[in-house]
Scaffold this motif. Structure first.
Motif, PDB file in Angstrom:
ATOM      1  N   VAL A  34       0.857  -1.192   0.000  1.00 21.36           N
ATOM      2  CA  VAL A  34       0.000   0.000   0.000  1.00 21.36           C
ATOM      3  C   VAL A  34       0.893   1.242   0.000  1.00 21.36           C
ATOM      4  CG1 VAL A  34      -1.744   1.290   1.286  1.00 21.36           C
ATOM      5  CG2 VAL A  34      -1.885  -1.214   1.149  1.00 21.36           C
ATOM      6  N   VAL A  35       0.608   2.162  -0.926  1.00 24.88           N
ATOM      7  CA  VAL A  35       1.430   3.366  -1.068  1.00 24.88           C
ATOM      8  C   VAL A  35       0.657   4.661  -0.806  1.00 24.88           C
ATOM      9  CG1 VAL A  35       3.072   2.272  -2.644  1.00 24.88           C
ATOM     10  CG2 VAL A  35       1.060   3.420  -3.586  1.00 24.88           C
ATOM     11  N   PHE A  36      -0.693   4.573  -0.756  1.00 21.96           N
ATOM     12  CA  PHE A  36      -1.492   5.785  -0.556  1.00 21.96           C
ATOM     13  C   PHE A  36      -2.854   5.386  -0.025  1.00 21.96           C
ATOM     14  CE2 PHE A  36      -4.732   8.749  -2.176  1.00 21.96           C
ATOM     15  CZ  PHE A  36      -4.273   9.935  -1.630  1.00 21.96           C
ATOM     16  N   VAL A  37      -3.384   6.192   0.896  1.00 24.20           N
ATOM     17  CA  VAL A  37      -4.764   6.023   1.347  1.00 24.20           C
ATOM     18  C   VAL A  37      -5.472   7.363   1.284  1.00 24.20           C
ATOM     19  CG1 VAL A  37      -4.342   4.020   2.825  1.00 24.20           C
ATOM     20  CG2 VAL A  37      -4.139   6.301   3.785  1.00 24.20           C
ATOM     21  N   ASP A  38      -6.702   7.338   0.842  1.00 25.75           N
ATOM     22  CA  ASP A  38      -7.575   8.512   0.835  1.00 25.75           C
ATOM     23  C   ASP A  38      -8.644   8.235   1.878  1.00 25.75           C
ATOM     24  OD1 ASP A  38      -8.908  10.847   0.209  1.00 25.75           O
ATOM     25  OD2 ASP A  38      -9.959   9.969  -1.503  1.00 25.75           O
ATOM     26  N   LEU A  39      -8.602   8.990   2.959  1.00 20.53           N
ATOM     27  CA  LEU A  39      -9.501   8.771   4.079  1.00 20.53           C
ATOM     28  C   LEU A  39     -10.662   9.748   4.035  1.00 20.53           C
ATOM     29  CD1 LEU A  39      -6.726   8.334   6.798  1.00 20.53           C
ATOM     30  CD2 LEU A  39      -7.998   6.529   5.625  1.00 20.53           C
ATOM     31  N   PRO A  40     -11.807   9.388   4.617  1.00 11.94           N
ATOM     32  CA  PRO A  40     -12.959  10.303   4.604  1.00 11.94           C
ATOM     33  C   PRO A  40     -12.714  11.510   5.500  1.00 11.94           C
ATOM     34  CG  PRO A  40     -13.413   8.415   6.009  1.00 11.94           C
ATOM     35  CD  PRO A  40     -12.082   8.148   5.341  1.00 11.94           C
ATOM     36  N   ARG A  80      -2.182   7.845   7.067  1.00 13.84           N
ATOM     37  CA  ARG A  80      -2.013   8.779   5.946  1.00 13.84           C
ATOM     38  C   ARG A  80      -0.525   9.083   5.741  1.00 13.84           C
ATOM     39  NH1 ARG A  80      -6.288  12.489   4.437  1.00 13.84           N
ATOM     40  NH2 ARG A  80      -7.039  12.477   6.568  1.00 13.84           N
ATOM     41  N   ALA A  81       0.198   9.244   6.842  1.00  8.82           N
ATOM     42  CA  ALA A  81       1.636   9.527   6.774  1.00  8.82           C
ATOM     43  C   ALA A  81       2.458   8.305   6.381  1.00  8.82           C
ATOM     44  CB  ALA A  81       2.121  10.073   8.122  1.00  8.82           C
ATOM     45  N   ASP A  82       2.007   7.110   6.775  1.00  2.33           N
ATOM     46  CA  ASP A  82       2.737   5.868   6.504  1.00  2.33           C
ATOM     47  C   ASP A  82       1.748   4.792   6.062  1.00  2.33           C
ATOM     48  OD1 ASP A  82       4.409   3.687   6.366  1.00  2.33           O
ATOM     49  OD2 ASP A  82       4.882   3.645   8.504  1.00  2.33           O
ATOM     50  N   PRO A  83       1.340   4.814   4.774  1.00  4.79           N
ATOM     51  CA  PRO A  83       0.339   3.864   4.290  1.00  4.79           C
ATOM     52  C   PRO A  83       0.745   2.395   4.443  1.00  4.79           C
ATOM     53  CG  PRO A  83       0.681   5.624   2.698  1.00  4.79           C
ATOM     54  CD  PRO A  83       1.741   5.774   3.745  1.00  4.79           C
ATOM     55  N   SER A  84       2.024   2.122   4.594  1.00  3.24           N
ATOM     56  CA  SER A  84       2.471   0.729   4.739  1.00  3.24           C
ATOM     57  C   SER A  84       1.944   0.090   6.024  1.00  3.24           C
ATOM     58  CB  SER A  84       3.996   0.639   4.687  1.00  3.24           C
ATOM     59  OG  SER A  84       4.574   1.211   5.852  1.00  3.24           O
ATOM     60  N   LEU A  85       1.430   0.897   6.966  1.00  4.28           N
ATOM     61  CA  LEU A  85       0.808   0.332   8.166  1.00  4.28           C
ATOM     62  C   LEU A  85      -0.367  -0.572   7.805  1.00  4.28           C
ATOM     63  CD1 LEU A  85       0.795   3.449  10.527  1.00  4.28           C
ATOM     64  CD2 LEU A  85       2.197   1.382  10.783  1.00  4.28           C
ATOM     65  N   ALA A  86      -1.011  -0.301   6.669  1.00  2.00           N
ATOM     66  CA  ALA A  86      -2.120  -1.146   6.222  1.00  2.00           C
ATOM     67  C   ALA A  86      -1.626  -2.553   5.897  1.00  2.00           C
ATOM     68  CB  ALA A  86      -2.820  -0.538   5.013  1.00  2.00           C
TER      69      ALA A  86
END
Length: 123
Positions: A34-40, A80-86
């Motif tokens: 995972v390289v990016f997340v778009d959160l609500p 958001r800062a570290d998408p690799s947490l996913a």
């Protein structure tokens, strides 16, 4: 606390009237890194099964669906800062957002761990 799953590979952990939402191990395995997340947006009211965010990996992008109707109360800025947490901790530090339930009855219709494991094995 009550951990439930959706057929769209989100998990939800309910504690009172607040639920934490993220993607499952199966989802992050399928996506890859995972390289990016778009959160609500905090304060957004989102209906069950509507798109609440997006997760992008080196292989694909996927929508994150709202497992239950409610108001977003918090988003995971660390994710958001570290998408690799996913990938590294999808059921812990890699959570996506928290939501105040508007209909607690929707939780009962979600899959328990046994049902989700069987579903994901055939997905």
């Amino acid at each position: 606390m009550s951990l439930k799953y959706t057929e769209d590979h989100e998990w939800i952990n309910v504690d009172g009237d607040i639920a934490t939402v993220g993607i499952t191990h199966h989802a992050q395995d399928a996506l890859g890194d995972v390289v990016f997340v778009d959160l609500p947006e905090v304060g957004a009211t989102i209906a069950q099964k509507e798109v609440a965010g997006v997760v992008e990996s080196v292989k694909a992008a996927a929508d994150v669906y709202m497992p239950v109707s409610g108001e977003v109360t918090e988003v995971n800025e660390a994710l958001r800062a570290d998408p690799s947490l996913a990938n590294s901790d999808p059921l812990g530090a890699g959570w996506f957002f928290k939501v105040k339930l508007s209909d607690a009855g929707e939780v009962a219709a979600l899959l328990d761990e046994t049902a989700y494991t069987a579903f994901a094995a055939n997905a």
